[in-house]
Design a protein around this motif. Structure first.
Motif, PDB file in Angstrom:
ATOM      1  N   ARG A 106      46.089  40.978  10.074  1.00 11.78           N
ATOM      2  CA  ARG A 106      46.916  41.575  11.036  1.00 11.78           C
ATOM      3  C   ARG A 106      46.584  41.664  12.005  1.00 11.78           C
ATOM      4  N   SER A 107      47.602  42.279  13.179  1.00  7.09           N
ATOM      5  CA  SER A 107      47.692  42.334  14.624  1.00  7.09           C
ATOM      6  C   SER A 107      47.069  43.085  15.136  1.00  7.09           C
ATOM      7  N   LYS A 108      46.145  43.249  16.511  1.00 12.90           N
ATOM      8  CA  LYS A 108      45.598  44.339  17.126  1.00 12.90           C
ATOM      9  C   LYS A 108      46.721  45.645  16.847  1.00 12.90           C
ATOM     10  N   ASP A 109      47.428  45.832  17.492  1.00  8.04           N
ATOM     11  CA  ASP A 109      48.456  47.485  17.304  1.00  8.04           C
ATOM     12  C   ASP A 109      48.106  47.810  15.821  1.00  8.04           C
ATOM     13  N   ASN A 110      48.776  46.806  14.920  1.00  8.85           N
ATOM     14  CA  ASN A 110      48.321  47.485  13.536  1.00  8.85           C
ATOM     15  C   ASN A 110      47.840  47.514  13.390  1.00  8.85           C
ATOM     16  N   ARG A 111      46.178  47.265  13.695  1.00  7.66           N
ATOM     17  CA  ARG A 111      44.777  47.766  13.372  1.00  7.66           C
ATOM     18  C   ARG A 111      44.799  48.810  13.580  1.00  7.66           C
ATOM     19  N   LEU A 112      45.305  48.907  15.048  1.00  5.49           N
ATOM     20  CA  LEU A 112      45.290  50.163  15.951  1.00  5.49           C
ATOM     21  C   LEU A 112      45.544  50.924  14.976  1.00  5.49           C
ATOM     22  N   ILE A 113      46.824  51.190  14.676  1.00  7.26           N
ATOM     23  CA  ILE A 113      48.036  52.407  14.018  1.00  7.26           C
ATOM     24  C   ILE A 113      47.319  52.605  12.859  1.00  7.26           C
ATOM     25  N   GLN A 160      38.332  48.418  19.428  1.00  5.57           N
ATOM     26  CA  GLN A 160      39.801  48.155  19.947  1.00  5.57           C
ATOM     27  C   GLN A 160      40.384  50.130  19.934  1.00  5.57           C
ATOM     28  N   PHE A 182      41.147  53.440  23.474  1.00  5.11           N
ATOM     29  CA  PHE A 182      41.764  54.428  22.721  1.00  5.11           C
ATOM     30  C   PHE A 182      41.173  56.061  23.379  1.00  5.11           C
TER      31      PHE A 182
END
Length: 346
Positions: A126-133, A176, A180
């Motif tokens: 998974r990408s960083k964006d998906n992990r954060l979401i 990450q 935020f």
């Protein structure tokens, strides 16, 4: 766990009894303030540990205590709120006290279940964006579910984070999310400061000072007794309580909840005491934590000086590297030929 119970509960009992018998405040106010007094803010202590790279048995026990401290605080606060609500109805039944405990145990289960679910959803691909979401969506879901049952999401979210890190040991997600959180935390403290009634400081002055000093006494005394009962070394008994002074995030959040349960004037007094004392605790707390590490021998003065020197050297090195990169960039500027050379070339 025994040590945590002693240092939390003793501070809460001392605050409750002193507010009642010294200042003759209502039992509702005293119980809520006593429950909030059990909380400890671990951020200041953690920053001191990281700054001096402190290690050893003293630090390991301290980390366990501060991790469990807020859990105990939330459980005590929920019981106190149940007792206050039941008392207003005219009678207190065993179910009124046991039901909030059951709800909080259910919140623990929800937090663990969501942590396990997130550990399965987040894969290395998974990408960083998906992990954060996914992480933020899970936090929002926990908060919404707890709010639907009139529970505080703090306890469930704490267990959610603890279960995820222990199941996966994935520190990248925490780093990450940590990037935020600063604006969210800033808004939380800005809104808290906006609710500070400066005119109430006249009334809260003596009460606030008493709360500030008695809570420190309760934390230190409870830690001393807990270490003595469990047979810990003298260094732990004498100095570990100094690292438990800070109080901020959880206490402020509970103060807003407690304000709604009390009459307007008393509620504002409660919030003013917690907000003003939190400022003092955050000023005194890091220095006391540092002193506890020095006095216990966890960190030596020579080591502390070396760490500060290395930190300064590291900062200077980074600045020098940035200057070098800037100079290299200037040196690599493309030079275009002048007009005469272009003309001769044609």
């Amino acid at each position: 766990m025994i040590v945590t119970l002693w240092e939390s509960v003793l501070a809460g009992i001392l605050i409750t009894l002193s507010m009642r018998f010294l200042f003759h405040l209502s039992w509702d106010f005293c119980l809520i303030l006593g429950a909030i007094a059990t909380a400890t803010a671990p951020a200041s202590t953690m920053m001191t540990i990281r700054q001096y790279r402190a290690k050893g048995d003293f630090v390991n026990i301290l980390l366990q205590v501060v991790a469990l401290d807020d859990v105990v605080c939330l459980l005590i606060f929920s019981v106190v709120v149940a007792v206050i609500n039941a008392g207003r109805s005219g009678h207190v039944r065993a179910g009124d006290v046991l039901l909030p405990i059951f709800y909080n145990i259910a919140a623990l289960g929800i937090g663990f279940l969501c942590g396990y679910l997130l550990s399965r959803l987040i894969t290395p691909t998974r990408s960083k964006d998906n992990r954060l979401i996914l992480a933020i969506a899970m936090l929002m879901g926990i908060s919404g579910l707890c709010s639907a049952f009139d529970l505080s999401p703090l306890l469930s979210c704490m267990v959610f984070g603890a279960s995820y890190i222990n199941l996966t040991e994935d520190k990248k997600l925490f780093r990450q999310v940590d990037r935020f959180t600063p604006p969210v935390l800033s808004m939380f403290f800005i809104v808290s400061g906006m609710n500070l009634d400066l005119t109430a400081l006249k009334t809260a002055g003596i009460i606030g000072i008493a709360y500030f000093l008695i809570r420190i006494l309760g934390k230190y005394g409870g830690m001393y007794l807990g270490c003595a009962i469990t047979g810990m070394p003298d260094t732990h008994k004498k100095y570990m309580g100094l690292a438990l002074i800070p109080q901020a995030g959880v206490a402020i959040g509970l103060a807003f909840l407690g304000q709604r349960l009390l009459p307007e004037n008393i509620g504002n007094l409660l919030l003013t005491i917690i907000l003003s004392s939190s400022v003092l605790y955050e000023l005194v707390g890091p220095a006391c934590a540092k002193m506890s590490f020095f006095l216990s021998g966890t960190i030596k003065r020579e080591k502390a000086a070396a760490n500060e020197k290395s930190d300064g050297a590291g900062t200077a090195k980074k600045e020098k590297a940035a200057v070098n990169e800037k100079n290299e960039g200037k040196g690599k500027v493309k030079k275009y030929p002048d007009k005469k050379s272009v003309k001769h070339a044609i």
